[in-house]
Scaffold this motif. Structure first.
Motif, PDB file in Angstrom:
ATOM      1  N   ILE A   1      10.047  13.211  -2.966  1.00  0.00           N
ATOM      2  CA  ILE A   1      10.251  11.803  -3.280  1.00  0.00           C
ATOM      3  C   ILE A   1       9.072  11.039  -2.680  1.00  0.00           C
ATOM      4  N   PRO A   2       8.757   9.861  -3.209  1.00  0.00           N
ATOM      5  CA  PRO A   2       7.571   9.136  -2.744  1.00  0.00           C
ATOM      6  C   PRO A   2       7.582   8.889  -1.244  1.00  0.00           C
ATOM      7  N   CYS A   3       6.419   9.065  -0.637  1.00  0.00           N
ATOM      8  CA  CYS A   3       6.268   8.876   0.807  1.00  0.00           C
ATOM      9  C   CYS A   3       5.173   7.853   1.069  1.00  0.00           C
ATOM     10  N   PRO A   4       5.540   6.655   1.564  1.00  0.00           N
ATOM     11  CA  PRO A   4       4.504   5.669   1.902  1.00  0.00           C
ATOM     12  C   PRO A   4       3.672   6.145   3.087  1.00  0.00           C
ATOM     13  N   ARG A   5       2.513   5.562   3.275  1.00  0.00           N
ATOM     14  CA  ARG A   5       1.631   5.969   4.376  1.00  0.00           C
ATOM     15  C   ARG A   5       2.303   5.755   5.718  1.00  0.00           C
ATOM     16  N   HIS A   6       3.039   4.661   5.865  1.00  0.00           N
ATOM     17  CA  HIS A   6       3.745   4.382   7.113  1.00  0.00           C
ATOM     18  C   HIS A   6       5.242   4.275   6.819  1.00  0.00           C
TER      19      HIS A   6
END
Length: 410
Positions: free
Chosen positions: A303-308
């Motif tokens: 699933i999408p993982c933001p940088r932070h």
């Protein structure tokens, strides 16, 4: 004859405990020096553009970053000064333990390499694939010494399986792969469970003190020298980390950086591998293991993982709230849909769906605590996470002693 035996026992105990006492005194000195050194040197980090802005505060003051390099250097200097102490008696008697000396130097080399590579990461902001490669490289001296001095790759099988596969199994090269992966996991596990004031240093202090308690208990066991070796590292490490925690606790005056996480992880891996209690070391990482497994769907891009993935700061109520990620459910692959369904079933995520778009919390233990406990003040959030670490230390000791006796001869 009995008097001679008593005398020999007393001499052996003195030989064992004398270096530990000296190490403890040096560690206390290292604590006070490091506590005073950090405030005096932090402005130099800001001048070198090694600083960050605390996103969980209403102010935009510059906070010096990568201060883990200071505690790492304090630890190494303490250990360098300590080197002659455990070997002084051997030099006088002419029976110098070369294998133990090489062990100590190789352990310090691995820690020193990891400290250097961690600082390089803070300065250069390396990619995740490099974060996995660096601990592997830094652990090579450690694995080479283990191969030369021990090369024991045999594991004892649990009692219920002994009738099928025997008392023990020699897994050969796989044991070295396991030890290398242990070094990679320890260095990155602390780094993943981070992002609020005092958490990296706080969890590391709890892990270190857990190992110290275990070492002290095991000094009278079958491998006293291995646990003596571990104490040589854990006492100065705990002292210097406590000094850093004093300045890193809320409201944080310094940030520890990836340098500290890598340095800490490699130190734990060193004592676990060369102290012959790598499985017990992993038991003290139960919250980090859970956090890694819980984070895996994002870390492996299911699933999408933001940088932070840090929790959000709500300045209106001065509280930390869960951070979220959003995606189209229809665009997930089969494995991603299965994982999300399981997390929903066990109520491990917040789930909001509208027009095909899904909003969930980022998958970290920090966000999970906020999901169950609601918005929390940052200091209280850190305290809860440290309390979880302490609780699972107790669980680890229960597994290591009462439960282990059911499956192993301990």
């Amino acid at each position: 004859m009995a008097a001679d035996v008593d005398t020999d026992t007393t001499n052996n105990l003195e030989i064992m405990y004398f270096p530990i006492v000296i190490n403890l005194l040096m560690s206390i000195g290292a604590y006070f020096i490091t506590v005073r050194l950090i405030p005096g040197i932090k402005d130099k980090f800001i001048k070198a553009n090694l600083f960050g802005i605390d996103m969980s505060k209403t102010t935009s003051d510059k906070v010096p970053e990568s201060l883990g390099v200071v505690t790492g250097c304090s630890f190494l200097i303490t250990m360098f000064l300590f080197i002659p102490i455990p070997f002084g008696n051997s030099l006088i008697n002419g029976d110098f333990p070369h294998a133990e000396f090489v062990e100590l130097l190789a352990a310090l080399l691995s820690i020193c390499c990891m400290l250097l590579l961690g600082f390089a990461d803070d300065v250069l902001d390396l990619r995740w694939r490099h974060k996995l490669l660096l601990p592997t490289i830094a652990s090579l001296p450690l694995l080479m010494v283990y191969y030369v001095n021990f090369n024991s790759t045999t594991i004892v099988t649990p009692k219920p399986l002994r009738e099928l596969i025997g008392y023990s199994i020699d897994i050969g090269l796989l044991y070295y792969v396991y030890m290398g992966m242990l070094a990679v996991f320890c260095t990155n596990a602390i780094n993943i469970l981070a992002g609020v004031n005092g958490l990296e240093t706080g969890q590391s202090v709890v892990i270190a003190m857990s190992i110290i308690i275990f070492n002290v208990v095991e000094l009278s066991g079958n491998l006293p020298k291995a646990h003596q070796f571990s104490l040589y590292f854990m006492l100065p490490y705990t002292a210097t980390t406590l000094a850093l925690l004093k300045h890193n606790w809320y409201p944080s005056k310094v940030f520890v950086g990836d340098t500290f996480c890598y340095f800490s992880g490699m130190t734990f891996a060193v004592v676990g591998i060369l102290g012959h209690f790598s499985k017990t070391t992993l038991l003290f990482f139960i919250p980090q293991v859970f956090n890694f497994l819980y984070s895996s769907p994002q870390l492996f891009k299911l699933i999408p993982c933001p940088r932070h993935r840090l929790p959000k700061f709500n300045s209106k109520i001065d509280r930390m709230e869960i951070s979220t990620t959003n995606f189209k459910y229809s665009e997930l692959n089969i494995l991603g849909k299965i994982v999300i369904s399981l997390f929903r079933m066990f109520k491990l995520i917040k789930w909001q769906e509208k027009d095909g778009w899904v909003v969930t919390n980022n998958l970290t233990l920090i966000n999970l605590v906020l999901l169950y406990c609601g918005p929390l003040h940052e200091a209280k959030l850190t305290s809860i996470l440290i309390a979880i670490q302490i609780f699972f230390t107790g669980v680890a000791f229960v597994i290591r002693y009462p439960l282990a006796s059911v499956f192993y001869d301990v």
